[in-house]
Scaffold this active site. Structure first.
Site, PDB file in Angstrom:
ATOM      1  CG  ASP A 138      -2.361  -0.291   0.849  1.00 28.13           C
ATOM      2  OD1 ASP A 138      -2.599  -0.672  -0.312  1.00 28.13           O
ATOM      3  OD2 ASP A 138      -3.240  -0.140   1.707  1.00 28.13           O
ATOM      4  CG  ASP A 184      -8.287  -0.201   3.321  1.00 27.80           C
ATOM      5  OD1 ASP A 184      -7.155  -0.707   3.311  1.00 27.80           O
ATOM      6  OD2 ASP A 184      -8.613   0.753   2.590  1.00 27.80           O
TER       7      ASP A 184
END
Length: 535
Positions: free
Chosen positions: A349, A427
Site C-alpha cells: 500500500d 481495508d
C-alpha cells in the site's frame, strides 16, 4: 481465487474525496424578480481566479449571452459596448481558454463563462499576469436551462463555499467497516466451534471438509501479494478492458456471497422447506427464491451501476455480504501468516500510494489512478483544454471494490457531481482475517473471546486514527498504514500478557490432531469399553 484477485485489484485506503478549489457555483437571479434564483456548477483554476466563500457583500454582473459564438477573434463581437462591464458566456472550442479570456478582457468584459458540451474540468494553461478577469467553465445544458427558466435578463456572480473537514458520512463508513469485521470474525469463530463439536461427537475428522475454506499459508500469502502487485500494474495500463472483468467477477462473487450470508438466516425460517428436483438434486423452495433474489440484486446493480443517486445502496449491500463472506471463508492458520500477509500488504500500500507518484509520468500514484479510474480528459493543446467533441462524454467505469456513502454536506461539489466517502474492501477484509483468526483461536483454546474482542476494538481504533490522519494531512491515506500496526500490536500484547505467544504464533492446528485425542471422544471410548466388559 477470482474473488480474492478482484479484492486486491485495488486497495483504496480510506479516501474521502476532498474538494479542491476548482469547483464553484454560478449564482443567478432574475433582474425583475430577485427572489427567483438558481445555482449551477462551474469549474475554475484557483491559480487564475480567487472566489469568495459566501454571497455576502459580493458584486453581481449582468450576463450577456454570446453563444453559439466561440470568441476566438474580436470579430465575434460586433460592438464592444455589448459586453463592456458585463459577464459573458461563449462556447468552448477552436482556441484556448486564455485566448478567449484575453479577447474578452480587451473588449471590457468583467467575467468569462465558457459553455462546454463535453465533460468540464479545471481549466489549464499559462495565464499572464495582465489577465485579471474570472474564468470559469460551465456545462452548456446548464446555460440552456438558465435561459429557459430565468430568461436572458439575469445577473450573475461566482463563489466557492468551503467543504467542511468532517462529514457525517464518515460515521456511516466507520460503522459499516466495524460491523463487517465483527460479523465476519464472529461467523468464522462460530463455524470453528461447530466443526469442533462435529469432530468431538462423530469421532471422525471427515466432517471438517463439509464447509469449504481457503487457507492462506505463509507461502500463499507471499504469492497473493505478488499477484496483487501484478494485477494492479495491469489495471493501470489496461484499465479500459480489465475493469469489465473485475465488474463481472464482482457481480458473480457478490451474488454468491449474498446468498451464503442470507441462507444462514433463511435456514432458521420454518417455512418453504419443501423440495423439488432440479439437475439431479433436490432444492428447497425457500433457497431457490433466495438465490433468484440474490442474482436479481447483482444484475440490477450491474445494469444501473453508474446511477450515482441510488446504485451505491445496492453496491454497499453486495459489498457488505462480499466482505463478511470472504472473512469467514479465507483462513489464516496462525499469527505468523497474519504478520506476513498484513506486513507485506502494508508495504504494498505504501509503495503504490506514496512512492509511485515519483515514477509515473502524470505524478499520480498508481493506486489512486486505478481506484478512481481514468479521468474524463479532453484533448490538450499546449496545456490548454480545447473542445474535443460536441457530444457529452459518458461516465467512465469505476472499480466496484469500495463501500460508498454520499457525503452529507452542501458545497459546490454537490452541484458538480455526487461526492462519496469511500472505503476499499481490502481495508475491511484483510484486517478482518486477523480478527477471524483471533476468534477461532479463542474457540480452540477456550479464551473467552479475549483475542476477538481486543482485535475488534483495535480495528475500530485504527479506523479512527485513519480518519484523524486524513483530516490532518488533507490527502489520500492508505488505511492499512494505520490498521495493520493497531491490530498486530494489540494481538501481540494480549498474547504476551496471557503467556500464549508461542501457541498464538504457531496456531492451535486441531486439524492435524487425531480425533480420539479430544476429551469427549476419550469419554465415549471409555464408556464403550465398560459396556463391552459388562457384556
Amino acid at each position: 481465487m477470482g474473488a480474492a484477485r478482484a479484492l486486491r485489484a485495488v486497495v483504496w485506503g480510506l479516501l474521502l474525496p476532498l474538494m479542491s478549489a476548482r469547483e464553484g457555483i454560478l449564482h443567478v437571479f432574475k433582474n425583475d424578480d430577485p427572489q427567483l434564483t438558481k445555482q449551477y456548477c462551474i469549474y475554475y483554476n484557483s491559480d487564475w481566479t480567487s472566489l469568495p466563500d459566501t454571497l455576502d457583500n459580493i458584486a453581481y454582473l449582468k450576463l450577456e449571452f454570446l453563444t453559439p459564438k466561440l470568441l476566438c477573434s474580436q470579430a465575434d463581437v460586433p460592438h464592444a459596448d455589448v459586453i463592456k462591464d458585463k459577464a459573458i458566456v461563449v462556447m468552448r472550442g477552436n482556441c484556448t481558454f486564455i485566448e478567449k479570456a484575453e479577447i474578452a478582457q480587451q473588449l471590457g468584459a468583467k467575467m468569462l463563462l465558457i459553455a462546454s458540451d463535453t465533460a468540464i474540468h479545471e481549466p489549464h494553461g499559462n495565464k499572464t499576469q495582465s489577465l485579471t478577469i474570472p474564468i470559469a467553465l460551465v456545462r452548456n445544458y446548464d446555460i440552456i436551462d438558465l435561459k429557459q427558466t430565468l430568461g436572458k435578463d439575469v445577473n450573475v456572480t461566482l463563489y466557492s463555499p468551503p467543504v467542511p473537514n468532517f462529514d457525517y458520512s464518515m460515521v456511516i463508513i466507520f460503522l459499516i467497516a466495524v460491523v463487517c469485521v465483527i460479523l465476519g470474525g464472529y461467523w468464522s469463530g462460530m463455524s470453528e466451534l461447530e466443526k469442533l463439536k462435529s469432530v468431538s461427537s462423530s469421532g471422525s475428522s471427515s466432517t471438517l471438509s463439509d464447509i469449504e475454506h481457503v487457507t492462506l499459508t505463509p507461502l500463499t500469502a507471499v504469492l497473493f501479494v505478488c499477484v496483487s502487485c501484478i494485477m494492479l500494474v495491469l489495471m493501470y495500463y489496461f484499465y479500459q478492458w480489465l475493469v469489465y472483468v473485475v465488474i463481472s467477477i464482482f457481480c458473480v462473487g457478490s451474488a454468491m456471497s449474498l446468498f451464503s450470508c442470507l441462507s444462514a438466516l433463511v435456514s432458521k425460517i420454518p417455512y418453504g422447506r419443501c423440495r423439488f428436483p432440479c439437475w439431479n438434486q433436490c432444492i428447497e423452495v425457500r433457497l431457490f427464491f433466495l438465490a433468484l433474489c440474490c442474482v436479481a440484486t447483482s444484475v440490477v446493480w450491474g445494469v444501473f451501476r453508474n446511477e450515482d443517486r441510488w446504485a451505491w445502496i445496492l453496491q454497499d449491500i453486495l459489498g457488505i455480504s462480499f466482505c463478511v463472506n470472504l472473512i469467514q471463508t479465507l483462513k489464516l492458520p496462525n499469527f505468523k501468516s497474519c504478520v506476513i500477509l498484513l506486513g507485506l500488504l502494508l508495504v504494498y500500500d505504501v509503495f503504490f500510494v506514496f512512492i509511485t507518484p515519483f515514477i509515473t509520468k502524470s505524478g499520480q500514484s498508481i493506486m489512486v489512478e486505478v481506484a478512481t479510474g481514468p479521468s474524463e480528459d479532453s484533448e490538450k493543446n499546449d496545456g490548454n483544454l480545447v473542445e474535443a467533441s460536441a457530444e457529452r462524454s459518458a461516465p467512465h467505469e469505476k472499480l466496484p471494490v469500495v463501500m460508498k456513502v454520499p457525503r452529507l454536506m452542501f458545497s459546490a461539489v454537490m452541484l458538480c457531481r455526487m461526492p462519496f466517502s469511500m472505503l476499499g474492501y481490502g481495508d475491511i477484509v484483510l484486517p478482518g482475517l486477523l480478527v477471524a483468526y483471533c476468534h477461532r483461536f479463542d474457540v480452540q483454546t477456550s479464551s473467552s473471546r479475549v483475542y476477538f474482542i481486543s482485535s475488534a476494538i483495535a480495528y475500530a481504533v485504527g479506523m479512527l486514527v485513519t480518519f484523524l490522519g486524513l483530516s490532518l494531512m488533507k490527502m489520500a491515506q492508505p488505511a492499512l498504514l494505520y490498521l495493520v500496526p493497531c491490530t498486530l500490536i494489540s494481538c501481540t500484547l494480549v498474547a504476551l500478557y496471557r503467556k500464549e505467544m508461542k501457541k498464538f504464533w504457531n496456531g492451535n492446528n486441531y486439524q492435524v490432531m487425531d480425533p480420539m485425542d479430544f476429551p469427549a471422544n476419550e469419554e465415549n471410548a471409555a464408556r464403550a469399553n465398560e459396556q463391552h466388559e459388562g457384556q
